[in-house]
Design a protein around this motif. Structure first.
Motif, PDB file in Angstrom:
ATOM      1  N   ALA A  36       0.831  -1.068  -0.096  1.00 17.78           N
ATOM      2  CA  ALA A  36       0.042   0.161   0.163  1.00 17.78           C
ATOM      3  C   ALA A  36       1.009   1.302   0.004  1.00 17.78           C
ATOM      4  O   ALA A  36       0.599   2.109  -0.703  1.00 17.78           O
ATOM      5  N   CYS A  37       1.796   1.207   0.664  1.00 16.33           N
ATOM      6  CA  CYS A  37       2.670   2.657   0.972  1.00 16.33           C
ATOM      7  C   CYS A  37       3.385   2.589  -0.613  1.00 16.33           C
ATOM      8  O   CYS A  37       3.604   3.673  -1.048  1.00 16.33           O
ATOM      9  N   MET A  38       3.842   1.520  -1.090  1.00 15.97           N
ATOM     10  CA  MET A  38       4.731   1.564  -2.336  1.00 15.97           C
ATOM     11  C   MET A  38       3.656   2.142  -3.557  1.00 15.97           C
ATOM     12  O   MET A  38       4.116   2.961  -4.218  1.00 15.97           O
ATOM     13  N   ARG A  39       2.527   1.825  -3.612  1.00 18.11           N
ATOM     14  CA  ARG A  39       1.352   2.429  -4.411  1.00 18.11           C
ATOM     15  C   ARG A  39       1.260   3.994  -4.095  1.00 18.11           C
ATOM     16  O   ARG A  39       1.429   4.543  -5.244  1.00 18.11           O
ATOM     17  N   ASP A  40       1.187   4.509  -3.006  1.00 14.66           N
ATOM     18  CA  ASP A  40       1.210   5.701  -2.657  1.00 14.66           C
ATOM     19  C   ASP A  40       2.377   6.540  -2.814  1.00 14.66           C
ATOM     20  O   ASP A  40       2.192   7.605  -3.663  1.00 14.66           O
ATOM     21  N   LEU A  41       3.703   5.852  -2.597  1.00 17.12           N
ATOM     22  CA  LEU A  41       4.639   6.753  -2.824  1.00 17.12           C
ATOM     23  C   LEU A  41       5.127   6.791  -4.401  1.00 17.12           C
ATOM     24  O   LEU A  41       5.749   7.626  -4.837  1.00 17.12           O
ATOM     25  N   GLY A  42       4.686   5.759  -5.126  1.00 18.75           N
ATOM     26  CA  GLY A  42       4.932   5.871  -6.726  1.00 18.75           C
ATOM     27  C   GLY A  42       3.839   6.441  -7.695  1.00 18.75           C
ATOM     28  O   GLY A  42       3.557   6.689  -8.742  1.00 18.75           O
ATOM     29  N   SER A  43       2.825   7.176  -6.787  1.00 21.88           N
ATOM     30  CA  SER A  43       1.727   7.721  -7.415  1.00 21.88           C
ATOM     31  C   SER A  43       1.795   9.197  -7.430  1.00 21.88           C
ATOM     32  O   SER A  43       1.924   9.750  -6.397  1.00 21.88           O
ATOM     33  N   PRO A  44       1.838  10.077  -8.563  1.00 22.00           N
ATOM     34  CA  PRO A  44       1.695  11.368  -8.482  1.00 22.00           C
ATOM     35  C   PRO A  44       0.723  11.933  -7.606  1.00 22.00           C
ATOM     36  O   PRO A  44       0.861  13.115  -7.280  1.00 22.00           O
ATOM     37  N   VAL A  45      -0.477  11.321  -7.522  1.00 22.62           N
ATOM     38  CA  VAL A  45      -1.491  11.668  -6.755  1.00 22.62           C
ATOM     39  C   VAL A  45      -1.213  12.096  -5.267  1.00 22.62           C
ATOM     40  O   VAL A  45      -1.700  13.210  -4.676  1.00 22.62           O
ATOM     41  N   HIS A  46      -0.291  11.506  -4.856  1.00 22.13           N
ATOM     42  CA  HIS A  46       0.294  11.641  -3.416  1.00 22.13           C
ATOM     43  C   HIS A  46       1.614  12.131  -3.277  1.00 22.13           C
ATOM     44  O   HIS A  46       2.261  11.990  -2.417  1.00 22.13           O
ATOM     45  N   ALA A  47       2.176  12.994  -4.467  1.00 19.96           N
ATOM     46  CA  ALA A  47       3.352  13.313  -4.558  1.00 19.96           C
ATOM     47  C   ALA A  47       3.603  14.468  -3.436  1.00 19.96           C
ATOM     48  O   ALA A  47       4.690  14.657  -3.130  1.00 19.96           O
ATOM     49  N   GLY A  48       2.531  15.243  -2.957  1.00 20.61           N
ATOM     50  CA  GLY A  48       2.459  16.023  -1.802  1.00 20.61           C
ATOM     51  C   GLY A  48       2.749  15.759  -0.654  1.00 20.61           C
ATOM     52  O   GLY A  48       2.952  16.721   0.290  1.00 20.61           O
ATOM     53  N   ARG A  49       2.553  14.525  -0.273  1.00 17.66           N
ATOM     54  CA  ARG A  49       2.544  13.942   0.911  1.00 17.66           C
ATOM     55  C   ARG A  49       3.989  13.516   1.452  1.00 17.66           C
ATOM     56  O   ARG A  49       4.558  13.070   0.475  1.00 17.66           O
ATOM     57  N   THR A  50       4.431  13.465   2.673  1.00 15.52           N
ATOM     58  CA  THR A  50       5.623  12.926   3.071  1.00 15.52           C
ATOM     59  C   THR A  50       5.737  11.551   3.067  1.00 15.52           C
ATOM     60  O   THR A  50       4.569  10.842   3.168  1.00 15.52           O
ATOM     61  N   VAL A  51       6.816  11.112   3.308  1.00 16.07           N
ATOM     62  CA  VAL A  51       7.094   9.358   3.409  1.00 16.07           C
ATOM     63  C   VAL A  51       6.488   9.020   4.680  1.00 16.07           C
ATOM     64  O   VAL A  51       5.749   8.240   4.792  1.00 16.07           O
ATOM     65  N   THR A  52       6.658  10.188   5.781  1.00 12.10           N
ATOM     66  CA  THR A  52       6.175   9.424   7.017  1.00 12.10           C
ATOM     67  C   THR A  52       4.862   9.650   7.047  1.00 12.10           C
ATOM     68  O   THR A  52       4.215   8.808   7.800  1.00 12.10           O
TER      69      THR A  52
END
Length: 348
Positions: free
Chosen positions: A266-282
């Motif tokens: 789930a984290c990999m999907r969000d990290l690799g998606s431009p939709v979540h680019a503004g969110r921090t890794v944490t």
């Protein structure tokens, strides 16, 4: 000989009957509370016999209700299930948001290790059967879905089980200890078959597969919960932790690693998606149930082969697609070393 005990209020002064009845019910059924209403007096009779691990009680009484409240669910498979099968009168059983109405010719089942209420709106003559919970959990029987349910009794295995329970109760005083123990085992097996018939599951492999699906669905619904734990899953699904582990015994993944892998993906999907680019890794890690950014980074690197930040940069730069890159997905599916504990997968 099997235990044969009779308690009756008719041997007591009228003013003492209500108190005595409440004490008997609490003693016989592990602290169960009785509500007799505003009655000036109360009449009731209890006859109890034992067949191995199965206990039968014939309960004849004026209208009343019983309540068990604030009982923490057990996750070790111990405790008892209770069956009510009326000869006369009726009963309304409420447990876990379900309500069952049972009348003569039928029977209902509920879990004594959880809160419940049974209302007897008219004078009753009921057969109460207490069965150990553990044997009925074997083979993936989904007990949670059956509790607080009217199982039946008019046809099929539920009718055979009902007749067997009634006949066994009547014959127990004339049985030897060996025969009564075997009779108890037979009742357990008949109830198990009736419950299997109720849920439409027959082959053991299908039962375990269905149980495993329930586990996965439960985990998927609560994957973001940092308090998700083996103990919590077992309690919610009304089974022991050992039974949960047994459901995954034929796979390379333990339950803990299954949860970890699902969160990593789930984290990999969000990290690799431009939709979540503004969110921090944490922020992404914590949103999927990990409880520490440092721990998440360590686990991510162990299983994916790069840091979360490097993975994100590579995905967003188009060097690899965001939907489970092949190398990372392969790493994430490797079994967790025995005894390894990871953040966000509580051991309890």
């Amino acid at each position: 000989m099997p235990i044969n005990r009779i308690l009756t209020t008719r041997e007591l002064a009228p003013r003492k009957r209500s108190v005595a009845w409440c004490d008997w019910i609490a003693t016989l059924f592990d602290g169960l509370q009785s509500d007799l209403g505003e009655r000036a007096t109360f009449d009731g009779r209890l006859r109890t016999v034992q067949a191995g691990d199965v206990r039968f009680t014939r309960l004849e009484a004026d209208r009343h209700r019983v309540i068990r409240q604030d009982t923490p669910p057990r996750d070790d498979g111990t405790g008892f299930l209770k069956i009510v099968a009326p000869w006369e009168g009726s009963a309304a059983i409420e447990q876990g948001g379900r309500r069952a109405w049972v009348q003569p010719g039928g029977w209902a089942i509920y879990d004594t290790t959880e809160s419940y209420e049974v209302v007897n709106p008219t004078p009753t003559d009921h057969l109460i059967v207490m069965l150990p919970k553990g044997p009925l959990l074997a083979g993936g029987l989904p007990l949670g879905a059956l509790m607080g349910q009217n199982v039946g009794g008019a046809s099929g295995m539920s009718r055979i089980a009902l007749e067997a329970m009634r006949n066994t109760f009547e014959e127990l005083p004339r049985m030897t200890p060996t025969s009564s123990g075997r009779a108890g085992d037979l009742i357990l097996e008949m109830v198990r078959l009736a419950l299997l018939e109720r849920v439409g599951e027959h082959p053991p492999a299908n039962q375990m597969a269905a149980f495993k699906r329930r586990i996965r669905e439960f985990i998927a619904q609560r994957l973001r919960d940092p308090h998700l734990s083996i103990g919590g899953i077992a309690a919610a699904l009304h089974c022991s932790k050992r039974h949960l582990h047994n459901a995954f015994a034929d796979e390379d993944l333990t339950i803990a690693h299954y949860i970890l892998r699902a969160r990593l993906e789930a984290c990999m999907r969000d990290l690799g998606s431009p939709v979540h680019a503004g969110r921090t890794v944490t922020d992404i890690a914590l949103s999927w149930g990990f409880n520490s950014a440092a721990h998440f980074s360590r686990v991510f690197h162990e299983h994916v082969g790069s840091s979360p930040s490097d993975f994100r940069r590579a995905c967003l730069a188009g060097l690899r697609g965001p939907d489970r890159p092949a190398a990372a997905a392969a790493a994430a599916t490797e079994p967790m070393p025995a005894g390894d504990r990871h953040p966000g997968v509580a051991a309890g």
